[in-house]
Design a protein around this motif. Sequence first.
Motif, mmCIF file in Angstrom:
data_model
loop_
_atom_site.group_PDB
_atom_site.id
_atom_site.type_symbol
_atom_site.label_atom_id
_atom_site.label_comp_id
_atom_site.label_asym_id
_atom_site.label_seq_id
_atom_site.Cartn_x
_atom_site.Cartn_y
_atom_site.Cartn_z
ATOM 1 N N ILE A 1 -13.123 -15.072 -58.001
ATOM 2 C CA ILE A 1 -12.460 -16.518 -57.855
ATOM 3 C C ILE A 1 -13.555 -17.421 -59.002
ATOM 4 N N LEU B 1 -10.314 -22.450 -59.819
ATOM 5 C CA LEU B 1 -9.553 -21.878 -59.082
ATOM 6 C C LEU B 1 -9.767 -22.050 -57.396
ATOM 7 N N ARG B 2 -11.102 -22.559 -57.275
ATOM 8 C CA ARG B 2 -11.702 -22.786 -55.819
ATOM 9 C C ARG B 2 -11.167 -23.901 -55.167
ATOM 10 N N ARG B 3 -11.242 -23.655 -53.930
ATOM 11 C CA ARG B 3 -10.724 -24.975 -53.095
ATOM 12 C C ARG B 3 -11.759 -25.811 -53.139
ATOM 13 N N THR B 4 -11.540 -27.256 -53.214
ATOM 14 C CA THR B 4 -12.742 -28.157 -53.413
ATOM 15 C C THR B 4 -13.253 -28.473 -52.064
ATOM 16 N N ALA C 1 -10.657 -26.004 -45.771
ATOM 17 C CA ALA C 1 -9.640 -26.482 -44.670
ATOM 18 C C ALA C 1 -10.201 -26.897 -43.643
ATOM 19 N N MET D 1 -10.287 -26.719 -40.348
ATOM 20 C CA MET D 1 -9.943 -26.141 -39.038
ATOM 21 C C MET D 1 -10.771 -26.611 -37.785
ATOM 22 N N LEU E 1 -3.998 -25.689 -44.234
ATOM 23 C CA LEU E 1 -4.596 -24.635 -44.957
ATOM 24 C C LEU E 1 -3.806 -24.558 -46.302
ATOM 25 N N GLY F 1 -2.561 -27.299 -47.759
ATOM 26 C CA GLY F 1 -2.608 -28.701 -48.574
ATOM 27 C C GLY F 1 -1.040 -29.300 -48.533
ATOM 28 N N TYR G 1 1.312 -16.434 -54.946
ATOM 29 C CA TYR G 1 -0.156 -16.496 -55.102
ATOM 30 C C TYR G 1 -1.013 -16.495 -54.053
ATOM 31 N N LEU H 1 -6.114 -18.509 -49.028
ATOM 32 C CA LEU H 1 -6.128 -19.958 -49.240
ATOM 33 C C LEU H 1 -7.339 -20.618 -48.701
ATOM 34 N N LEU I 1 -10.098 -20.086 -49.443
ATOM 35 C CA LEU I 1 -11.248 -20.135 -50.694
ATOM 36 C C LEU I 1 -10.712 -20.705 -51.761
ATOM 37 N N VAL I 2 -9.194 -20.825 -51.864
ATOM 38 C CA VAL I 2 -8.588 -20.963 -53.360
ATOM 39 C C VAL I 2 -7.915 -22.436 -53.368
ATOM 40 N N LYS I 3 -7.764 -22.853 -54.673
ATOM 41 C CA LYS I 3 -7.233 -24.072 -54.875
ATOM 42 C C LYS I 3 -5.757 -24.127 -53.941
ATOM 43 N N THR I 4 -5.474 -25.226 -53.174
ATOM 44 C CA THR I 4 -4.155 -25.149 -52.258
ATOM 45 C C THR I 4 -2.759 -25.095 -53.268
ATOM 46 N N VAL J 1 -13.943 -19.825 -44.096
ATOM 47 C CA VAL J 1 -14.443 -19.502 -45.306
ATOM 48 C C VAL J 1 -15.332 -18.193 -45.439
#
Lengths: 482, 446
Positions: A28, A32-35, A38, A40, B121, B123, B209, B242, B244-247, B348
């Motif tokens: 990845i 494109l990584r989630r900043t 989430a 939870m 999850l 966004g 995606y 999701l 790990l990746v940009k939402t 994660v």
Amino acid sequence: MELIFDAGRPGRRGVRLPEMSVPKQTAIPESLRRTEAARMPEVSELDVVRHFTTLAHRNFCVDSHFYPLGSCTMKYNPKFHEKIAALSGFADLHPLLPQLRHGGALTQGALAVLYESQAILAELTGFAECTMQPMAGAHGELTGVMLIAAYHRSRNDAARRVMLIPDAAHGTNPASAATAGYECRVVATDGNGNVDLDDLDAKLGPDVAGFMLTCPNTLGLFDPNVTEITRRVHACGALAYCDGANFNAIIGRVRPGDLGFDVMHVNLHKTFATPHGGGGPGSGPVAVAEFLRRFLPVSRVTKRSDGTYSLEYDFPDSIGYIAPFYGNFGVILKAYAYMLTVGREGFPRVSDNAVLNANYILSKLRDAYPPKYDRYCMHECVLSAAHLAESYHIHALDIAKGLIERGFHPPTIYFPLIVPEALMIEPTECESRETLDAFIAAMLELAAEAQRAPEELHAAPRNTPIGRLDETAAARKPELSV
Amino acid sequence: MPYIANTEEDRREMLDAIGCASMEALRAAAGVNLPPPALDNIPEGRSEFEVSRHLERLAGRNATTLVNFLGAGYYDHLIPAAVDALAGMPEFYTAYTPYQPEASQGTLQAIFEYQSAICRLTGMEVANASLYDGGTALFEAMMMAIRITRRRRAVISEAVSPIFRRMIRCYCGNLDIELIEVASGVDDSAQAELLAAADENTACVLVQYPNFFGTLEEWSAFTAALRERGILSVVSSYPMALALVKTPGEMGFDIVTGEGQSLGIPLEFGGPYLGFMAVRQKWMRKMPGRVVGRAHDHAGRDGFVLTLQAREQHIKREGATSNICSNENYCALRALIYLSLLGRRGLVEAAELCAANALFARGELLKIRGVKPVGGNAFFNEFIVELPLDAGEVAGRMIDRGFAAGFPLGRYYPERTGQLLVAVTGKRTREEMKQFAAAMEAVLWN
């Protein structure tokens, strides 16, 4: 009650995962990584267990309460079904295995479940073949209507753009017809709770594709004209659709295929005792007459001459793929277990006792809650609180809340729409006479209280975790998540 | 007869109370005057013990000991035992749609929490209570866009699951909707061609995606370009990725859907699964499906109710936003419990385990003579390898060696007969991946 997101504290962990046994790298890219992870819950496993156990205790359910929700057939869900569905041979089976070469041989047990259950269902409904694919009752309706459309298309009959639907029908009927591209035209109910034949004649015509009729109907009544209705529908070139939501009333005694219907859906979660899951998953197999077989969705499960099962896709007239795979297999499996347990001699007893229980309730409550159509019912009875509403401002809703206070799940209320202050009661065959008597006593008590102390009833329920909620305010300014 | 409580005596007394001499008389009085059907082909009823033995035998005729590298949208992930234990409480699974909030706060609060989890999850701002599966969710999203824009054309990428695409084609069979499918490469979903295919009559563009080939792409510029032209962007996404990746929310999608099976739901030969949907706040009242909202009682206590029901079939009938009645509640509950058990860090880590395993497995496969990469610049846990033989043939032979090796793409993409789509989850060990590569090498070269 506290939300799971408000429980725990930052850094707290739940389930431990296996150690990573390979280099900690991924494919990845940084961009494109989630900043931020989430948000939870940050809770322990025990926190989660406590939370959901506490939530569970805030539900009425069939296992704890009489649940006579009309039209939903809340019968007992046998425990051994759950054990079967959890077997690894079913639960861990990948649906794409049959698409791998030699893969079909690895799923023979599952294909047997699908084939044998569709064969039993075809026999019970009186049709040529079933598809187990529809994932709910409404999804079955959509499938059935699409089959009707495919039939007319195959005859180049493009003029038929209208689906006829009784005024008493479930909302899913017109919604399913519309989803398949049809206009809806309403057929009236007559003074006895049957289809108004004159109105049916007036509404039939060369633009009509089909008539969707619930049998027995949503008033819990068996329309004695049903074969005449299907005859008239056919005479005008349309097809007759049977909504099988109420199949529990006639199973083993009447086969809709013998009444002139062309296509029908069955709700496995109603008639075949699979759990309702708090609102799904259901399963809505569709059965068809011989001439509609060629339009059935693919894949189709067939049995070869050597006794093995296979999936066939080569049906050029098929409407195509309505589900990702073979339907809600886990639900079908439980229904199959039920079919095998009940068996040939058991099905008529199911419907007999369902009808008996409903008529027993009707006979005891018809004076206190006079039904709009006063006749013997099938598996459910539709009573009315209209006179209580008029005289004491006690509505069907107040009766429902009073029942909750007395430890009963209420019946379906305000449906069918053509019955004012409707109370639709479906006891099912599973309930004992003692339970029915207790419910009847509670209903009579409520009718008396409506006269004696209506304000008490307006305040019900007072012994639940929350009282009546302000639903209007909730819909005006919706808060749908945190 | 099991599951029926009435005794002969009960029946007699109840018939007396009703005023009918017999069941036959009651049926006739209720208008049923038909001879009973024969039902010859239905077996006689048996006890639960006999039926269990029969079904255990059938379960034994299914192969579940294969080491699984087969995904294609449906994955063999780790599922904590507590998911089964909690979702299996009868208070949840033997209840129905929570029409009566005072008697259903458990289900209602769980749905509210599920909706919140899906929003977090993806966004996005608003989620529904779930739909049947990923394919029907994508179809419902398309219909929602058609309602919003009042346009009858939809563009869909060929890199969207072929399983979903054939469902959508089927549902459009009797509808006046023009569905344009745009060919796709592996490394990107032909974004330029998709944009070119979307004209002023287009309601929405549907993409996936990561896409069906496993590829992760940046979609932000794409959704912005569509927004400028009043076209809705719809994505089907993979919730485990999701983590790990940009939402999709951050990338600007209007409607986010997906198959939620990866969130603690067993493969179970194709269902029940979980369709999720999340949208922008402004589309809230156009969304299909059940929705739960927070409400207050007279004493000011918090509670939850089914809300925005004016969109639904039981009120709007043929004018409803969908024909769906219930949701896929048991599966949504499983997803919520799964997400809660893993939690913020665990989710994660679970996803990282999948992604690292996939990168490692790909490396092992690419060491084999004749195995070539296809795409693979950016992926989560699924990738393509090009084999020197027909991939369907290889997958068949790998079964004999105990592996479900992946999905041969030739079945849906005739130009890709040598390509195998391989998925790796956190369940796979280093040793299994080594053995997998060794078996592959043996199948290809022995």
